[in-house]
Design a protein around this motif. Structure first.
Motif, mmCIF file in Angstrom:
data_model
loop_
_atom_site.group_PDB
_atom_site.id
_atom_site.type_symbol
_atom_site.label_atom_id
_atom_site.label_comp_id
_atom_site.label_asym_id
_atom_site.label_seq_id
_atom_site.Cartn_x
_atom_site.Cartn_y
_atom_site.Cartn_z
ATOM 1 N N GLU A 1 -9.737 1.177 -21.818
ATOM 2 C CA GLU A 1 -10.382 0.094 -21.087
ATOM 3 C C GLU A 1 -10.995 -0.926 -22.040
ATOM 4 O OE1 GLU A 1 -13.169 1.650 -18.326
ATOM 5 O OE2 GLU A 1 -11.691 2.800 -17.189
ATOM 6 N N GLN A 2 -11.588 -0.453 -23.133
ATOM 7 C CA GLN A 2 -12.158 -1.372 -24.112
ATOM 8 C C GLN A 2 -11.084 -2.257 -24.749
ATOM 9 O OE1 GLN A 2 -14.357 0.986 -26.909
ATOM 10 N NE2 GLN A 2 -15.878 1.660 -25.417
ATOM 11 N N VAL A 3 -9.944 -1.651 -25.062
ATOM 12 C CA VAL A 3 -8.847 -2.426 -25.659
ATOM 13 C C VAL A 3 -8.336 -3.476 -24.683
ATOM 14 C CG1 VAL A 3 -6.481 -2.291 -26.502
ATOM 15 C CG2 VAL A 3 -8.145 -0.581 -27.217
ATOM 16 N N LEU A 4 -8.101 -3.072 -23.432
ATOM 17 C CA LEU A 4 -7.614 -4.022 -22.428
ATOM 18 C C LEU A 4 -8.639 -5.116 -22.175
ATOM 19 C CD1 LEU A 4 -5.902 -1.658 -19.831
ATOM 20 C CD2 LEU A 4 -4.802 -3.253 -21.403
ATOM 21 N N ALA B 1 -13.949 -4.879 -13.624
ATOM 22 C CA ALA B 1 -13.289 -3.629 -13.234
ATOM 23 C C ALA B 1 -11.776 -3.698 -13.419
ATOM 24 C CB ALA B 1 -13.609 -3.302 -11.782
ATOM 25 N N ILE B 2 -11.250 -4.885 -13.728
ATOM 26 C CA ILE B 2 -9.799 -5.043 -13.852
ATOM 27 C C ILE B 2 -9.203 -4.179 -14.963
ATOM 28 C CG2 ILE B 2 -8.004 -6.690 -14.555
ATOM 29 C CD1 ILE B 2 -9.361 -8.777 -12.838
ATOM 30 N N PRO B 3 -9.774 -4.129 -16.198
ATOM 31 C CA PRO B 3 -9.160 -3.284 -17.241
ATOM 32 C C PRO B 3 -9.016 -1.826 -16.837
ATOM 33 C CG PRO B 3 -10.752 -4.772 -18.216
ATOM 34 C CD PRO B 3 -10.908 -4.905 -16.731
ATOM 35 N N ILE C 1 -4.524 9.415 -24.376
ATOM 36 C CA ILE C 1 -5.372 8.278 -24.735
ATOM 37 C C ILE C 1 -6.683 8.353 -23.964
ATOM 38 C CG2 ILE C 1 -5.563 5.771 -24.674
ATOM 39 C CD1 ILE C 1 -2.560 5.602 -25.019
ATOM 40 N N ASN C 2 -7.773 8.156 -24.670
ATOM 41 C CA ASN C 2 -9.084 8.171 -24.032
ATOM 42 C C ASN C 2 -9.216 6.996 -23.071
ATOM 43 O OD1 ASN C 2 -12.142 7.180 -24.131
ATOM 44 N ND2 ASN C 2 -12.114 9.406 -24.467
ATOM 45 N N LYS C 3 -9.658 7.285 -21.845
ATOM 46 C CA LYS C 3 -9.736 6.257 -20.813
ATOM 47 C C LYS C 3 -10.685 5.137 -21.212
ATOM 48 C CE LYS C 3 -10.967 5.568 -15.951
ATOM 49 N NZ LYS C 3 -11.459 6.201 -14.719
#
Length: 435
Positions: free
Chosen positions: A172-175, A310-312, A166-168
């Protein structure tokens, strides 16, 4: 005029170079054998004809000549038939030759239909699956043959591949969309006010009030030096020192008496005022525009801060690292849970006929559904792939695969032709001799 874009031709799949080299050698050898028999038949026929022209009247010459002559005819006929499958005999464009090269696409689609009708047939597949007893055999494997551990290993490998594939940035965008944006989207104040109001109605704010009161009392008990110094700093410098100390001590005693009274008296006015404050706060959060606006500003400051944004990334990296480690470690909780679950489920399948029948029914229905609805799409791959093959290369590959066996047709044609010619000549001689 419409331009039709043709898909580029693809290489025809074949065996590895060593296997292909061996097949070509075998093909050449069998071609040489078949051709050698034809040459032998020709030489025999010429020899017999020469003997006849020399005046040799031996009866056996006719029999041998007839056998050799028929053998030549059979060999040539079968050579023509075999060669016509793959190319034009002697490079002469005779009609209905080079069949595979010309009819490649039709052969591919015919093969697609054949596979679909005879192999991806829903009835046939369902019957085969029922006879295979897949649930029972799978359960026996996972319970008795270490299958549970193997399933756990493969599941761990799959999890490892998926997680690290999975692309990082996308993760992050999804989260961020699921967590940060969803939290930021609604107005916070009214829901907080309603929640606080419900907590007050249910009496669940009393532990919080008690915690505040106890904290204030404990803090006061250890703040004598702070209170005395504060009073001393606020008292005029011209006042005598004992006055400043006396005032500081008096204020401290009053303070600890007040906090102790609040702590031990559940009906103290300070507690009542604190309850009123919480109730008023719950109403202001729901109905006061200024309070709602302040909460919204506070929310905006919090949700747009660097730590929150920065949380995701931190969540994803932590989840990825944890899942990867657990997926690769056979003694991890994840792998052991998968192993135990698979083994327990396999045991249930062994011991519960109803569950076993349900699983078999689902497997059969799923396979039948796929065969009924997607068999055409699957088999069409055969025809579409064959269409994209280079015709000459496809013909060569097929000849390499089956050409050795086809040379036996030439051999048999020579032998059978010779025997048939001998039989016909013998029968003719017998008939005319009797006549």
């Amino acid at each position: 005029m419409t331009n039709v874009t043709q898909e580029p031709l693809v290489a025809v799949p074949g065996p590895d170079p060593e296997t292909e080299s061996q097949r070509r050698a075998d093909l050449r050898k069998h071609k040489a054998i078949a051709t050698g028999l034809l040459v032998i038949a020709v030489l025999i026929y010429i020899s017999m004809r020469w003997l006849e022209y020399q005046g040799n009247s031996g009866a056996w010459i006719g029999y041998v000549r007839a056998a050799a002559e028929a053998g030549m005819v059979g060999a040539l006929a079968d050579w023509f038939a075999v060669t016509a499958l793959f190319r034009h005999p002697l490079h002469i464009p005779i009609p209905h030759t080079a069949i595979i090269k010309r009819k490649k696409d039709q052969v591919g689609h015919a093969l697609s239909e054949f596979v679909g009708e005879n192999f991806l047939n829903a009835t046939l597949i369902a019957d085969k699956l029922r006879k295979a007893n897949i649930p029972q055999r799978a359960a026996d494997w996972v319970v008795a043959d270490g299958g549970a551990e193997r399933v756990s290993k493969e599941a761990g490998r799959l999890i490892d591949i998926v997680v690290n594939g999975i692309n990082k940035e996308e993760a992050e965008q999804v989260l961020s969309a699921l967590v940060i944006d969803k939290l930021q989207e609604p107005t916070w104040a009214p829901p907080l006010g309603r929640g606080l109001e419900q907590l007050i109605e249910e009496g669940r704010t009393e532990p919080a009030i008690d915690a505040v009161v106890v904290w204030m009392d404990d803090k006061a008990q250890t703040s004598e030096e702070f209170v005395t110094r504060l009073i001393d700093e606020r008292t005029p410098t011209w006042a005598p020192r004992f006055i400043r100390e006396l005032v500081g001590a008096k204020v401290y005693r009053e303070l600890i008496e007040f906090t102790a009274d609040v702590r031990h008296n559940p009906h103290h006015e300070a507690r009542i005022e604190l309850r009123k404050f919480l109730r008023q706060l719950s109403q202001d959060l729901q109905h006061d525009p200024q309070m709602i606006e302040r909460v919204e500003q506070f929310k905006e400051d919090i949700m747009t801060s660097t730590p929150i944004r920065a949380i995701p990334g931190a969540l994803w990296e932590s989840a990825r690292s944890t899942l990867t480690t657990m997926a690769r470690d056979e003694d991890s909780l994840l792998r052991r849970r998968i192993t135990n679950w698979v083994r327990e489920f396999g045991t249930r399948v062994q011991n519960e006929p109803e569950l076993r029948d349900q699983l078999e029914h689902r497997v059969v229905n799923a396979a039948s559904y796929l065969a009924d609805n997607y068999a055409g799409e699957v088999t069409s791959i055969i025809g579409e792939t064959v269409e994209r093959w280079d015709a000459q290369e496809a013909s060569d590959r097929i000849e390499l695969l089956v050409g050795k066996d086809l040379q036996f047709i030439r051999v048999n044609g020579t032998i059978v032709g010779a025997l048939a010619g001998l039989a016909i000549y013998t029968l003719t001689e017998l008939v005319f001799a009797v006549a």
